[in-house]
Write a protein that holds these residues in place. Structure first.
Motif, PDB file in Angstrom:
ATOM      1  N   LEU A   1       0.853  -1.192   0.000  1.00  0.00           N
ATOM      2  CA  LEU A   1       0.000   0.000   0.000  1.00  0.00           C
ATOM      3  C   LEU A   1       0.893   1.247   0.000  1.00  0.00           C
ATOM      4  O   LEU A   1       1.981   1.242   0.598  1.00  0.00           O
ATOM      5  CB  LEU A   1      -0.892   0.026   1.243  1.00  0.00           C
ATOM      6  CG  LEU A   1      -1.820  -1.179   1.451  1.00  0.00           C
ATOM      7  CD1 LEU A   1      -2.739  -0.936   2.647  1.00  0.00           C
ATOM      8  CD2 LEU A   1      -2.655  -1.480   0.214  1.00  0.00           C
ATOM      9  N   THR A   2       0.449   2.284  -0.649  1.00  0.00           N
ATOM     10  CA  THR A   2       1.194   3.549  -0.586  1.00  0.00           C
ATOM     11  C   THR A   2       0.999   4.140   0.808  1.00  0.00           C
ATOM     12  O   THR A   2       0.092   3.729   1.549  1.00  0.00           O
ATOM     13  CB  THR A   2       0.654   4.568  -1.610  1.00  0.00           C
ATOM     14  OG1 THR A   2      -0.709   4.846  -1.247  1.00  0.00           O
ATOM     15  CG2 THR A   2       0.705   4.037  -3.038  1.00  0.00           C
ATOM     16  N   ASP A   3       1.820   5.112   1.154  1.00  0.00           N
ATOM     17  CA  ASP A   3       1.683   5.723   2.477  1.00  0.00           C
ATOM     18  C   ASP A   3       0.278   6.299   2.667  1.00  0.00           C
ATOM     19  O   ASP A   3      -0.316   6.186   3.743  1.00  0.00           O
ATOM     20  CB  ASP A   3       2.726   6.838   2.651  1.00  0.00           C
ATOM     21  CG  ASP A   3       4.109   6.233   2.829  1.00  0.00           C
ATOM     22  OD1 ASP A   3       4.182   5.002   3.049  1.00  0.00           O
ATOM     23  OD2 ASP A   3       5.106   6.980   2.717  1.00  0.00           O
ATOM     24  N   ILE A   4      -0.242   6.906   1.595  1.00  0.00           N
ATOM     25  CA  ILE A   4      -1.587   7.512   1.705  1.00  0.00           C
ATOM     26  C   ILE A   4      -2.642   6.433   1.924  1.00  0.00           C
ATOM     27  O   ILE A   4      -3.515   6.546   2.795  1.00  0.00           O
ATOM     28  CB  ILE A   4      -1.913   8.354   0.441  1.00  0.00           C
ATOM     29  CG1 ILE A   4      -0.928   9.524   0.359  1.00  0.00           C
ATOM     30  CG2 ILE A   4      -3.365   8.852   0.448  1.00  0.00           C
ATOM     31  CD1 ILE A   4      -1.063  10.352  -0.904  1.00  0.00           C
ATOM     32  N   GLU A   5      -2.536   5.348   1.150  1.00  0.00           N
ATOM     33  CA  GLU A   5      -3.511   4.252   1.309  1.00  0.00           C
ATOM     34  C   GLU A   5      -3.408   3.657   2.716  1.00  0.00           C
ATOM     35  O   GLU A   5      -4.426   3.358   3.356  1.00  0.00           O
ATOM     36  CB  GLU A   5      -3.227   3.156   0.271  1.00  0.00           C
ATOM     37  CG  GLU A   5      -3.617   3.540  -1.142  1.00  0.00           C
ATOM     38  CD  GLU A   5      -2.961   2.659  -2.209  1.00  0.00           C
ATOM     39  OE1 GLU A   5      -3.267   2.866  -3.395  1.00  0.00           O
ATOM     40  OE2 GLU A   5      -2.127   1.789  -1.875  1.00  0.00           O
ATOM     41  N   TYR A   6      -2.180   3.497   3.168  1.00  0.00           N
ATOM     42  CA  TYR A   6      -1.947   2.880   4.476  1.00  0.00           C
ATOM     43  C   TYR A   6      -2.520   3.765   5.589  1.00  0.00           C
ATOM     44  O   TYR A   6      -3.179   3.284   6.517  1.00  0.00           O
ATOM     45  CB  TYR A   6      -0.444   2.665   4.633  1.00  0.00           C
ATOM     46  CG  TYR A   6      -0.038   1.921   5.874  1.00  0.00           C
ATOM     47  CD1 TYR A   6      -0.605   0.689   6.191  1.00  0.00           C
ATOM     48  CD2 TYR A   6       0.947   2.432   6.723  1.00  0.00           C
ATOM     49  CE1 TYR A   6      -0.212  -0.001   7.329  1.00  0.00           C
ATOM     50  CE2 TYR A   6       1.340   1.740   7.863  1.00  0.00           C
ATOM     51  CZ  TYR A   6       0.748   0.526   8.157  1.00  0.00           C
ATOM     52  OH  TYR A   6       1.131  -0.161   9.292  1.00  0.00           O
ATOM     53  N   LYS A   7      -2.292   5.051   5.445  1.00  0.00           N
ATOM     54  CA  LYS A   7      -2.848   6.000   6.437  1.00  0.00           C
ATOM     55  C   LYS A   7      -4.366   5.929   6.422  1.00  0.00           C
ATOM     56  O   LYS A   7      -5.021   5.976   7.460  1.00  0.00           O
ATOM     57  CB  LYS A   7      -2.392   7.420   6.096  1.00  0.00           C
ATOM     58  CG  LYS A   7      -1.102   7.788   6.775  1.00  0.00           C
ATOM     59  CD  LYS A   7      -0.931   9.321   6.872  1.00  0.00           C
ATOM     60  CE  LYS A   7       0.384   9.620   7.538  1.00  0.00           C
ATOM     61  NZ  LYS A   7       1.395  10.163   6.640  1.00  0.00           N
ATOM     62  N   SER A   8      -4.933   5.790   5.192  1.00  0.00           N
ATOM     63  CA  SER A   8      -6.402   5.824   5.064  1.00  0.00           C
ATOM     64  C   SER A   8      -7.065   4.666   5.818  1.00  0.00           C
ATOM     65  O   SER A   8      -8.243   4.718   6.135  1.00  0.00           O
ATOM     66  CB  SER A   8      -6.817   5.811   3.584  1.00  0.00           C
ATOM     67  OG  SER A   8      -6.698   4.497   3.072  1.00  0.00           O
ATOM     68  N   ILE A   9      -6.311   3.577   6.058  1.00  0.00           N
ATOM     69  CA  ILE A   9      -6.927   2.467   6.817  1.00  0.00           C
ATOM     70  C   ILE A   9      -6.424   2.439   8.262  1.00  0.00           C
ATOM     71  O   ILE A   9      -6.619   1.456   8.986  1.00  0.00           O
ATOM     72  CB  ILE A   9      -6.716   1.099   6.113  1.00  0.00           C
ATOM     73  CG1 ILE A   9      -5.222   0.760   5.978  1.00  0.00           C
ATOM     74  CG2 ILE A   9      -7.389   1.057   4.754  1.00  0.00           C
ATOM     75  CD1 ILE A   9      -4.977  -0.697   5.638  1.00  0.00           C
ATOM     76  N   GLY A  10      -5.754   3.491   8.686  1.00  0.00           N
ATOM     77  CA  GLY A  10      -5.404   3.613  10.112  1.00  0.00           C
ATOM     78  C   GLY A  10      -4.053   3.045  10.489  1.00  0.00           C
ATOM     79  O   GLY A  10      -3.803   2.817  11.675  1.00  0.00           O
ATOM     80  N   GLU A  11      -3.196   2.765   9.519  1.00  0.00           N
ATOM     81  CA  GLU A  11      -1.827   2.290   9.757  1.00  0.00           C
ATOM     82  C   GLU A  11      -1.751   1.101  10.737  1.00  0.00           C
ATOM     83  O   GLU A  11      -1.045   1.159  11.752  1.00  0.00           O
ATOM     84  CB  GLU A  11      -0.944   3.438  10.270  1.00  0.00           C
ATOM     85  CG  GLU A  11      -0.896   4.607   9.304  1.00  0.00           C
ATOM     86  CD  GLU A  11      -0.027   5.739   9.811  1.00  0.00           C
ATOM     87  OE1 GLU A  11       1.093   5.867   9.328  1.00  0.00           O
ATOM     88  OE2 GLU A  11      -0.495   6.475  10.716  1.00  0.00           O
ATOM     89  N   PRO A  12      -2.480   0.017  10.437  1.00  0.00           N
ATOM     90  CA  PRO A  12      -2.421  -1.129  11.363  1.00  0.00           C
ATOM     91  C   PRO A  12      -1.069  -1.822  11.302  1.00  0.00           C
ATOM     92  O   PRO A  12      -0.404  -1.818  10.273  1.00  0.00           O
ATOM     93  CB  PRO A  12      -3.502  -2.070  10.826  1.00  0.00           C
ATOM     94  CG  PRO A  12      -3.596  -1.744   9.373  1.00  0.00           C
ATOM     95  CD  PRO A  12      -3.295  -0.271   9.244  1.00  0.00           C
ATOM     96  N   LYS A  13      -0.692  -2.414  12.444  1.00  0.00           N
ATOM     97  CA  LYS A  13       0.546  -3.231  12.465  1.00  0.00           C
ATOM     98  C   LYS A  13       0.286  -4.523  11.697  1.00  0.00           C
ATOM     99  O   LYS A  13      -0.865  -4.882  11.454  1.00  0.00           O
ATOM    100  CB  LYS A  13       0.879  -3.594  13.916  1.00  0.00           C
ATOM    101  CG  LYS A  13       1.402  -2.449  14.716  1.00  0.00           C
ATOM    102  CD  LYS A  13       2.056  -3.020  15.982  1.00  0.00           C
ATOM    103  CE  LYS A  13       2.297  -1.892  16.956  1.00  0.00           C
ATOM    104  NZ  LYS A  13       1.744  -2.154  18.272  1.00  0.00           N
ATOM    105  N   GLU A  14       1.331  -5.254  11.399  1.00  0.00           N
ATOM    106  CA  GLU A  14       1.172  -6.549  10.716  1.00  0.00           C
ATOM    107  C   GLU A  14       0.182  -7.434  11.479  1.00  0.00           C
ATOM    108  O   GLU A  14       0.238  -7.515  12.706  1.00  0.00           O
ATOM    109  CB  GLU A  14       2.540  -7.246  10.646  1.00  0.00           C
ATOM    110  CG  GLU A  14       2.471  -8.581   9.936  1.00  0.00           C
ATOM    111  CD  GLU A  14       3.828  -9.263   9.794  1.00  0.00           C
ATOM    112  OE1 GLU A  14       4.777  -8.879  10.491  1.00  0.00           O
ATOM    113  OE2 GLU A  14       3.910 -10.182   8.963  1.00  0.00           O
ATOM    114  N   TRP A  15      -0.738  -8.088  10.764  1.00  0.00           N
ATOM    115  CA  TRP A  15      -1.693  -8.995  11.415  1.00  0.00           C
ATOM    116  C   TRP A  15      -2.063 -10.160  10.508  1.00  0.00           C
ATOM    117  O   TRP A  15      -1.844 -10.120   9.300  1.00  0.00           O
ATOM    118  CB  TRP A  15      -2.963  -8.261  11.864  1.00  0.00           C
ATOM    119  CG  TRP A  15      -3.691  -7.449  10.804  1.00  0.00           C
ATOM    120  CD1 TRP A  15      -3.636  -6.094  10.650  1.00  0.00           C
ATOM    121  CD2 TRP A  15      -4.595  -7.925   9.780  1.00  0.00           C
ATOM    122  NE1 TRP A  15      -4.432  -5.696   9.597  1.00  0.00           N
ATOM    123  CE2 TRP A  15      -5.039  -6.791   9.056  1.00  0.00           C
ATOM    124  CE3 TRP A  15      -5.086  -9.171   9.409  1.00  0.00           C
ATOM    125  CZ2 TRP A  15      -5.934  -6.880   7.962  1.00  0.00           C
ATOM    126  CZ3 TRP A  15      -5.969  -9.266   8.338  1.00  0.00           C
ATOM    127  CH2 TRP A  15      -6.384  -8.132   7.638  1.00  0.00           C
TER     128      TRP A  15
END
Ligand SMILES: Cc1cc2nc3c(=O)[nH]c(=O)nc-3n(C[C@H](O)[C@H](O)[C@H](O)COP(=O)(O)OP(=O)(O)OC[C@H]3O[C@@H](n4cnc5c(N)ncnc54)[C@H](O)[C@@H]3O)c2cc1C
Length: 434
Positions: free
Chosen positions: A263-277
């Protein structure tokens, strides 16, 4: 049957291309032949080399070593599983035996990566058994009781908490277990290939077509050449049946999965920056979904009886549509075109989810059928079948052999129909979770 390499799996594409490939190009003889170079075969080879430093050991694979299911799975090294069925006390004791074996599997992988300094993105992050369906609460409560009786650290989580941890509002409830590891399956198995001892000869792209026993030797026929061996260990898992091993006790299942780009940084931020799961389904045919260390999303949501073994591109495309839908349902804000690769892989199952670990005949051994727990169990069973085949004993062998044994399948036609109906039914029950 024809096992071939493909280039469609992101895990495998992450790895360096190997250059030291040797194929079977003349007739050979050896003391030990291991067929199949996944976790099981590679671990068996490593152990045999330690036990018999002066004997000739060959490990052979129809495709590139480690590029079967071992290099293309979802990367959960499990301490517990949910979809095995356990309600009564009798089953509780079976479940305890199963988790004792899982623990040995985790220990053996951990020991291997420590000893050989293998970087496989090891993360002791635990895992979630999650569902969007409130009807699954009862299943989780029963599971929680079982885990409590066996002292597994776990908790039940609700939608809001899950949304924050996973970056998706799809799931309504989950049981989180603290145990269990997420890893990069390709890096792990490549580590096993790269650290094979010098007294083991690895031959690849060489498919065993036929084998027979003649007094004290076993004759194995490949396309143009043969290998004559004193002892053989079959480590072909999803292909055990096609080589005539324990025919009436196991069958292959073909799974498909897809992975997005990072995911791009923007996409990752948009989902709340979850840790690996990592999420495992509550229903057997629901989706396995992972957010990787490098922000890629993996989804595995089909399992079926499928022949021939190598799925055609066209058939794979049909399955990958389910995976795109699965990602969209969980992450509606992400773009449609982020899936980078889709692939299939073959595993083996027995009727009662038990494993095969046995002497088939004099000098002939086999290990396999790990369902969704082959990372730990394959590594463990490979090592231990090598010990057993060397007429030695171990505490681990006692524990494995004290576990439940595979049961006989009904005649083939009934089996095929039965398995298909069961899978169809399970898929229907899990329809919201795909
Ligand atoms: C999509 C997917 C997701 C999965 N997720 C998980 C997970 O999260 N956690 C987990 O623990 N397990 C998971 N599994 C299962 C796990 O990958 C397997 O149980 C494990 O890889 C089995 O290892 P193995 O060495 O026994 O078999 P494999 O890795 O399948 O190795 C067998 C080898 O035998 C070779 N072979 C077959 N026939 C012949 C022949 N005739 N001649 C020569 N060679 C032959 C094949 O080419 C193959 O390389 C998953 C599997 C898949 C496909």
């Amino acid at each position: 049957m024809n096992v071939v390499n493909d280039t469609s799996c992101s895990w495998i594409n992450d790895l360096d291309i190997r250059s030291n490939i040797k194929t079977l190009d003349n007739d050979k003889s050896c003391d030990w032949l291991i067929v199949g170079a996944g976790y099981t075969g590679l671990s068996a080879a490593r152990k045999l080399s330690e036990l018999h430093p002066n004997q000739k050991i060959i490990i052979i694979d129809a495709q590139l070593a480690g590029e079967g299911a071992s290099g293309r799975n979802s990367g959960y090294l499990v301490d517990t599983t949910l979809n095995d069925g356990f309600t009564s006390n009798k089953e509780l004791s079976n479940y305890r035996k199963k988790t004792n074996i899982y623990k040995l599997g985790i220990d053996v992988v951990k020991k291997f990566i420590k000893e050989h300094q293998v970087d496989c993105d090891w993360n002791e992050s635990g895992k979630y058994f999650a569902s969007s369906n409130q009807k699954d609460r009862k299943i989780l409560q029963n599971f929680s009781e079982t885990l409590s009786k066996l002292n597994f650290d776990h908790s039940i989580l609700e939608k809001e908490d899950l949304g924050k941890r996973l970056g998706t509002n799809f799931y309504n409830l989950a049981l989180y277990t603290k145990g269990g590891v997420l890893l990069h399956p390709g890096k792990l198995v490549r580590g096993m290939v790269d650290t094979l001892p010098d007294n083991v000869e690895l031959l690849e792209n060489s498919q065993l077509n036929e084998w027979s026993k003649n007094n004290d030797t076993i004759i194995c026929k490949f396309n143009n050449h043969k290998i004559i061996t004193k002892k053989i260990i079959f480590c072909t898992n999803g292909f055990l049946k096609s080589l005539g091993i324990k025919n009436n006790y196991n069958f292959p299942l073909t799974l498909t999965a897809s992975m997005t780009r990072s995911l791009t940084d923007i996409e990752y931020k948009s989902i709340g920056e979850p840790k690996e799961w990592g999420v495992l389904p509550i229903r057997p045919m629901g989706a396995t979904v992972r957010m990787t260390k490098d922000k890629r999303i993996l989804i595995r949501n089909t399992a079926e009886v499928y022949t021939p073994f190598q799925m055609t591109d066209n058939e794979l495309k049909k399955r990958s549509i389910y995976q795109r839908i699965g990602i969209k349902k969980r992450f509606p804000s992400l773009p449609e075109d982020i899936v980078q690769s889709s692939w299939s892989g073959v595993v083996a199952r027995t009727r009662n989810s038990s494993q095969i670990f046995e002497k088939i005949d004099n000098n002939i051994f086999a290990a396999g059928c790990y369902n969704g727990s082959g990372i730990g169990l394959g590594t463990l069973f490979g090592e231990q079948i090598a010990i057993k085949a060397s007429n030695k004993e171990s505490n681990e062998i006692n524990i494995i052999e004290n576990g439940i044994k595979p049961t006989l399948f009904p005649p083939r036609l009934l089996l095929n129909v039965g398995v298909k109906i069961r899978l169809f039914y399970e898929r229907y029950r899990a329809k919201t979770e795909i």
